[in-house]
Design a protein around this motif. Structure first.
Motif: not given
Lengths: 406, 185
Positions: A18-21, A147-153
């Motif tokens: 998620a963070a990589a994307h 999900q939040e790791a993605y959103d917050l990044t």
């Protein structure tokens, strides 16, 4: 031009993917990285995206985390969007440069996959690295799931690069429990994600040779204090931008973020204050206690650790009788950080709940729903008695009889 | 909430299997979670992987689990791993073995009286895929035992999960899933 990545409405990603994307979609100019467990897959996936044509920026493989953060800082000062990821010992090696980045007001984004610090050597999740860097002058955003790791990044770029902020931002997620746990993640399409973040806005870029500037100048007792005061003010005042970005993100996705997250707090008598995945597990425990034992339990999760949300926290806890503060980091000879911060927030509040402290989950020790229920029950006993019925600090999930750790 | 625990050796594909299952299940609108215990995992070391499936978002991040299904994809682990740990009365076991079910249970007395299914995922994967990768056959057996999805639906869903692989490998996996679906007892 980078190719568009085909994304489903719902992907099953672990927190690292998620963070990589999110990194890929931010169209970062320079990622400089040195891999370390459990954050390795972030930069590994990112370098694969680059090799497959989905990334236009530079990817610099360096010889240490100190160099990774130095290269990001330099590229940021040169005038580009920059980011990297790390964990634990790698984070510790970056610490010197973390202070440089915030002092130079370069908005580096650092994704921290939280892991224990040696010794003893341990690759699993706790918040030792997060706590080590908390005074480095960075904005700290905390996620509780992939999900939040993605959103917050995604949001980290927009917050840190805002001309009214211009500060580096860390995004935290729990090692393995979030970073290596695949869950449903609903990503934005590439163009929507980039449009949300926007183009990078250069401030005093060193590559503008027509207007030479210096970064990292020396100041002694004459001006150093004023610089640090100004930096602190910028950090404290970043809350309005953080709130605006959270609102804009909600409009785009329907996912609402708050600097302090509250669960079942409206009528709660006892509350757990925590960080990371434990916030969600505590929700499960609170719900079970409400349904089965009639204990009015609630949960407060810190979404933004720095700047610390003193007022919002005070408000969230204004009606509770007892609070348990859960710290996933070895306290090193004092009470846990959350206990100290929460106590400070409540000291000047009209409500003066009984507050106690639990150290838990070090080196990846499982935080079970049963442990959390036990903590709520002890808080309930404190609430009923109107004073501490437990030691001020306890260790939850530790092997052996209670407090037998020494 | 449906919960599953995989017993595997690092390198046999339990994590890929757990994530593949999560992928397929998520496509039906359910919420999923797939994770593993790594430790300092080396190829061949015993390890466990986990699945949670629910209709609402999964907030539970504890590693502790009382599994509804225990999936053992390495034959020796049925003997040496604690495969009945934290079991419930209703826990179902699907175990990779070349032995008939009764003989296996005789050799592992703690399985007496439990709902046990057997299938030879190692042989199936050797015959179809050409390597001892017992994860996809185990998923085929799980579909049969749980009735989660019918064979054809599951195969089609797995085709898209495996889409980055060459057609030959996808076909071999489809054959493995079908054989295990039909052979599990």
């Amino acid at each position: 031009m980078a190719e568009k990545y085909e994304l489903q409405e719902v992907e099953v990603w672990d927190g690292n993917m998620a963070a990589a994307h999110a990194f890929r979609q931010a169209q970062i100019d320079v990622v400089a990285a040195y891999p370390i467990t459990p954050s390795t897959p972030i930069v590994q996936n990112y370098s694969k995206f680059l090799a497959d044509g989905y990334v236009d920026g530079e990817f610099v493989m360096v010889e240490s985390e100190h160099s990774a953060m130095s290269a990001c800082l330099a590229a940021g000062a040169a005038g580009g969007r920059v980011a990297t990821a790390t964990s634990s010992q790698g984070f510790a090696l970056m610490v010197e440069v973390l202070y440089q980045a915030s002092g130079m007001r370069v908005p580096v984004v650092l994704h921290v996959v939280n892991r224990a610090l040696a010794s003893p050597l341990n690759v699993n999740g706790d918040h030792s690295d997060m706590y080590l860097g908390r005074d480095a002058g960075w904005i700290n955003l905390c996620s509780f799931n992939p999900q939040e790791a993605y959103d917050l990044t995604l949001m980290a770029f927009k917050i840190g690069e805002d001309l009214n902020v211009r500060l580096p931002v860390m995004v935290h997620q729990d090692g393995f429990i979030s970073s290596h746990t695949a869950q449903n993640v609903r990503p934005l399409q590439d163009e929507d994600a980039y449009k949300f973040i926007g183009d990078y806005k250069e401030v005093d870029p060193m590559l503008d040779f027509s207007r030479p500037v210096t970064y990292g100048a020396q100041t002694e007792e004459d001006w150093h204090f004023e610089h640090k005061a100004k930096q602190h003010k910028a950090l404290m005042e970043s809350v309005s931008v953080i709130d605006d970005v959270f609102k804009e993100f909600e409009k785009l996705t329907g996912r609402k973020y708050n600097r302090v997250e509250k669960y079942m707090m409206d009528d709660a008598e006892v509350a757990i204050v925590a960080l990371g995945t434990t916030v969600e597990s505590a929700e499960v425990a609170a719900k079970e206690l409400r349904e089965k034992e009639g204990i009015k339990a609630g949960v407060v999760g810190l979404r933004v650790l720095r700047p610390f949300p003193l007022e919002e926290l005070k408000d969230a806890l204004k009606n509770v009788k007892a609070v348990a503060c859960l710290d996933r980091s070895a306290p090193g000879g004092t009470l846990g950080m959350l206990f100290n911060e929460v106590s400070a927030a409540m000291y000047h509040s009209e409500n003066r709940p009984v507050i106690n402290n639990y150290i838990y989950g070090l080196g990846g020790r499982d935080m079970t729903i049963e442990n959390l229920k036990e903590i709520f029950k002890e808080a309930k006993a404190n609430a009923d008695a109107g004073k501490l019925t437990t030691p001020l600090q306890q260790f939850s999930g530790l092997r052996g009889p209670k407090l037998a750790f020494f | 909430m449906l919960e599953m625990r995989w017993h595997s050796r690092a390198g046999q594909g339990a994590v890929t299997g757990a994530k593949g299952l999560a992928d397929v299940v998520a496509k039906t609108g359910k919420e999923v979670q797939a994770f593993a215990f790594y430790g300092s995992a080396k190829r061949g070391a015993a390890m466990t992987a986990y699945n949670r499936i629910d209709d609402k978002p999964i907030l539970n991040h504890e590693k502790f689990m009382r599994p509804d299904y225990v999936l053992v994809i390495d034959p020796a682990l049925a003997y040496i791993a604690d495969i009945t740990a934290n079991e419930k009365e209703s826990t179902k076991y699907i175990i990779t073995t070349h032995l008939p079910k009764e003989e296996l249970i005789n050799q592992i007395p703690k399985l007496k009286g439990k709902e046990v299914y057997v299938v030879d995922c190692i042989k199936i994967s050797l015959d179809t895929i050409g390597r001892a990768i017992p994860n996809t056959p185990m998923l085929g057996a799980l579909m049969k035992v749980s009735g989660m999805f019918d064979l054809e639906y599951f195969q089609n869903a797995m085709k898209s999960v495996l889409s980055k692989f060459p057609q030959k490998i996808i076909d071999a996996n489809m054959a493995a899933i079908e054989r295990a679906y039909n052979e599990v007892k």
